[in-house]
Design a protein around this motif. Structure first.
Motif, PDB file in Angstrom:
ATOM      1  N   CYS A 133       0.849  -1.198   0.000  1.00  0.00           N
ATOM      2  CA  CYS A 133       0.000   0.000   0.000  1.00  0.00           C
ATOM      3  C   CYS A 133       0.886   1.250   0.000  1.00  0.00           C
ATOM      4  N   LYS A 157       0.157   4.219   0.563  1.00  0.00           N
ATOM      5  CA  LYS A 157      -0.144   5.110   1.694  1.00  0.00           C
ATOM      6  C   LYS A 157       0.625   4.678   2.947  1.00  0.00           C
ATOM      7  N   ALA A 158       0.760   3.358   3.131  1.00  0.00           N
ATOM      8  CA  ALA A 158       1.509   2.861   4.293  1.00  0.00           C
ATOM      9  C   ALA A 158       2.957   3.339   4.219  1.00  0.00           C
ATOM     10  N   LEU A 165       2.934   7.105   5.025  1.00  0.00           N
ATOM     11  CA  LEU A 165       2.734   7.340   6.465  1.00  0.00           C
ATOM     12  C   LEU A 165       3.999   6.990   7.251  1.00  0.00           C
ATOM     13  N   GLU A 180      -6.127   6.152  -0.350  1.00  0.00           N
ATOM     14  CA  GLU A 180      -6.198   4.704  -0.589  1.00  0.00           C
ATOM     15  C   GLU A 180      -7.438   4.167   0.087  1.00  0.00           C
ATOM     16  N   LEU A 181      -8.144   3.308  -0.590  1.00  0.00           N
ATOM     17  CA  LEU A 181      -9.276   2.638   0.049  1.00  0.00           C
ATOM     18  C   LEU A 181      -8.745   1.572   0.985  1.00  0.00           C
ATOM     19  N   ILE A 182      -9.390   1.415   2.119  1.00  0.00           N
ATOM     20  CA  ILE A 182      -9.009   0.303   2.985  1.00  0.00           C
ATOM     21  C   ILE A 182      -9.587  -0.984   2.408  1.00  0.00           C
ATOM     22  N   LYS A 193      -6.364  -5.767   1.582  1.00  0.00           N
ATOM     23  CA  LYS A 193      -4.919  -5.518   1.435  1.00  0.00           C
ATOM     24  C   LYS A 193      -4.284  -4.991   2.732  1.00  0.00           C
ATOM     25  N   CYS A 194      -5.098  -4.465   3.649  1.00  0.00           N
ATOM     26  CA  CYS A 194      -4.540  -3.926   4.896  1.00  0.00           C
ATOM     27  C   CYS A 194      -4.008  -5.038   5.803  1.00  0.00           C
ATOM     28  N   CYS A 247      -1.002  -4.340   8.413  1.00  0.00           N
ATOM     29  CA  CYS A 247      -0.458  -2.978   8.310  1.00  0.00           C
ATOM     30  C   CYS A 247      -0.435  -2.304   9.684  1.00  0.00           C
ATOM     31  N   TYR A 307      -0.885   0.738  10.268  1.00  0.00           N
ATOM     32  CA  TYR A 307      -1.702   1.961  10.332  1.00  0.00           C
ATOM     33  C   TYR A 307      -3.199   1.692  10.352  1.00  0.00           C
ATOM     34  N   LYS A 308      -3.587   0.476  10.700  1.00  0.00           N
ATOM     35  CA  LYS A 308      -5.025   0.159  10.695  1.00  0.00           C
ATOM     36  C   LYS A 308      -5.796   1.006  11.708  1.00  0.00           C
ATOM     37  N   CYS A 311      -6.400   4.254   9.694  1.00  0.00           N
ATOM     38  CA  CYS A 311      -7.224   4.207   8.476  1.00  0.00           C
ATOM     39  C   CYS A 311      -8.585   3.553   8.721  1.00  0.00           C
ATOM     40  N   TRP A 312      -8.665   2.697   9.718  1.00  0.00           N
ATOM     41  CA  TRP A 312      -9.914   1.949   9.928  1.00  0.00           C
ATOM     42  C   TRP A 312     -10.786   2.581  11.016  1.00  0.00           C
TER      43      TRP A 312
END
Ligand code: SF4
Length: 495
Positions: A17, A19-20, A23, A207-209, A212-213, A219, A221-222, A225-226
């Motif tokens: 990802c 975004k990960a 971040l 990025e859509l969650i 893939k997270c 990940c 960063y859940k 993002c979640w």
């Protein structure tokens, strides 16, 4: 010197990802704390890496820390100029894009200036992320001017059985992946370009969650993002193959799903129970289950360690070694529970003493009740095979095992707070006030980690009494919990 850009671990993170990756550079503090399981994986990786060096005689180590990339590159170049044949933790920087990597083993092809790349992995089978790892390393080392002949992943040989000192030649096996790595090079070129440009961008990528997270890695960063995903969501009830589509069309909230989208099978029970806030009970099925249980009941639970590198003679990599059990014995319905345990407080192989005590305590009549029988039954089969003097008694114990997980897994009893899980940690709080929260050790993973630390000599002598106390309390709680859950089943079936 070239300005450094992404490392191998950042590349792998970015592939999962972008975004990960962003971040991790711009908002590192949003990452969740390193989970215990991650720490255990890290420890295993380090142990494996150290052991793998024994595969090659006369290797030299680039000892610079992982952040000292330029120093590590200089040391590597010095070693190559000195004619070294095997360099551990060799480093390189791609001169045009600043990507940098270290390879576990850089091995010179005899009498030449060609090199083999060898990446050591703790797994017993080749996995897709391994190819991505080495493909990136090839990109960097090849770009830095190394002529690479072949690429390998060094895997753990699951057939190896320890006999005395660890033999790295037999513990590890090399799997050549050169063609797979070469086939990935244009993908690496494109991905590194894209990821490098994302990294310097000041705006957080959108990025859509989704699945893939957590795939292939959980990940960090859940939490961030979640934040809008409820504790119990579509991700808990649908399969990986269709959940992203369902989430994008209908949102995360299970209660908002149209009827035609609702899941089938046991998940349908979960969802209905959650929406209605009602416990689901199949009393006839529970009664059938209870009929196979006879007194005395032996509530039994094991704790194990799973060393990647076998610790004891006669064991294989990743073999589960039982070191502790708890048993509560109940002679009559509603009778008192008597507690017994085994805990191996010595750094030697615990299995023979474990088997002896197990046979001694489990009697020869009545039900042996476990939660998720595969662990106890499989360990018992292994013990019977490795210690034939106890084989018939252990096989007899296995024949008496009944799995208390079954009524919860099959949803004969399901509480809406279980959130689609039948694990004992999810079920217990729904039917009792007993909690794992105030225990010094509150999970099987923690018990495993602490016991491995003890064996490795990492726990000081003065802390051992606390360790034994915490391990005993944790394992005892698991078997006490089983007695409580059996009572809950009886109540629901009105027995
Ligand atoms: S939680 Fe998901 S979307 Fe967020 S950074 Fe991680 S992988 Fe990307």
């Amino acid at each position: 010197m070239t300005k450094l850009t992404i490392s191998k671990s950042q590349y792998i993170k970015g592939l999962q990802c972008p975004k990960a990756l962003w971040l991790s550079r711009h908002s590192k503090d949003l990452a969740s704390e390193v989970a215990q399981t991650k720490q255990a994986l890290f420890d295993t990786g380090r142990d494996i890496g150290d052991a793998a060096r024994g595969y090659f005689a006369n290797g030299v180590l680039v000892a610079n820390e992982y952040w000292e990339t330029e120093g590590a590159v200089e040391a590597t170049e010095q070693y190559t100029q000195n004619g070294e044949g095997v360099i551990f933790e060799a480093a390189a920087i791609h001169p045009s894009n600043g990507c940098h990597a270290r390879i576990d083993i850089l091995k010179r092809v005899e009498n030449s200036n060609q090199w083999d790349l060898i990446e050591v992995k703790g797994s017993t089978k080749l996995k897709d992320p391994h190819i991505d790892d080495v493909s990136f390393q090839y990109h960097v080392f090849n770009g830095a001017g190394y002529e690479i002949r072949k690429c390998y992943v060094m895997l753990v040989n699951s057939d190896y059985i320890r006999n005395g000192k660890i033999d790295p030649q037999k513990l590890f096996k090399l799997e050549e992946i050169t063609n797979k790595v070469l086939a990935k090079q244009s993908e690496v070129d494109t991905a590194t370009r894209q990821l490098n440009s994302i990294l310097v961008d000041q705006t957080e990528p959108k990025e859509l969650i989704g699945v893939k997270c957590s795939t292939p890695f959980e990940c960090d960063y859940k939490n961030y993002c979640w934040v809008d995903v409820p504790d119990y969501s579509v991700y808990d009830v649908f399969s990986k193959s269709k959940v992203d589509e369902i989430a994008s069309q209908h949102g995360f909230d299970i209660k908002a799903l149209p009827d035609q989208i609702k899941p089938t099978g046991t998940k349908a029970i979960d969802v209905q129970s959650y929406i209605e806030g009602e416990t689901h009970v199949d009393a006839p099925a529970i009664s059938d289950f209870l009929r196979q249980i006879s007194y005395p009941i032996y509530y039994l639970d094991y704790e194990t360690i799973v060393p990647a590198i076998p610790m004891f003679d006669g064991t294989k990599p990743y073999q589960q070694i039982p070191f502790q059990f708890s048993v509560h014995i109940q002679h009559t319905p509603n009778g008192d529970l008597t507690h017994h345990e085994f805990l191996h407080k010595d750094r030697s192989d615990p299995r023979r003493a474990f088997a002896e005590k197990l046979v001694d305590l489990c009697g020869d009549t009545g039900t042996v009740l476990v939660y998720n029988q595969s662990l106890e039954k499989t360990r018992n089969k292994e013990l019977a095979q490795d210690f034939p003097e106890y084989a018939s008694a252990i096989q007899a114990i296995n024949a008496r095992i009944v799995d208390l997980l079954e009524p919860f897994r099959k949803r004969w009893l399901y509480h809406p707070d279980q959130r689609s899980s039948a694990s004992i940690k999810a079920v217990l709080p729904c039917f009792s006030d007993l909690s794992y929260e105030n225990l010094g050790i509150g999970s099987g993973e923690e018990a495993m980690l602490q016991y491995k630390n003890f064996i490795a000599g990492n726990i000081p002598e003065y802390e051992l009494e606390d360790l034994w106390k915490n391990l005993s309390a944790y394992c005892e709680q698991d078997t006490r919990a089983m007695a409580i859950l059996l009572d809950a089943l009886k109540q629901q079936a009105h027995e």
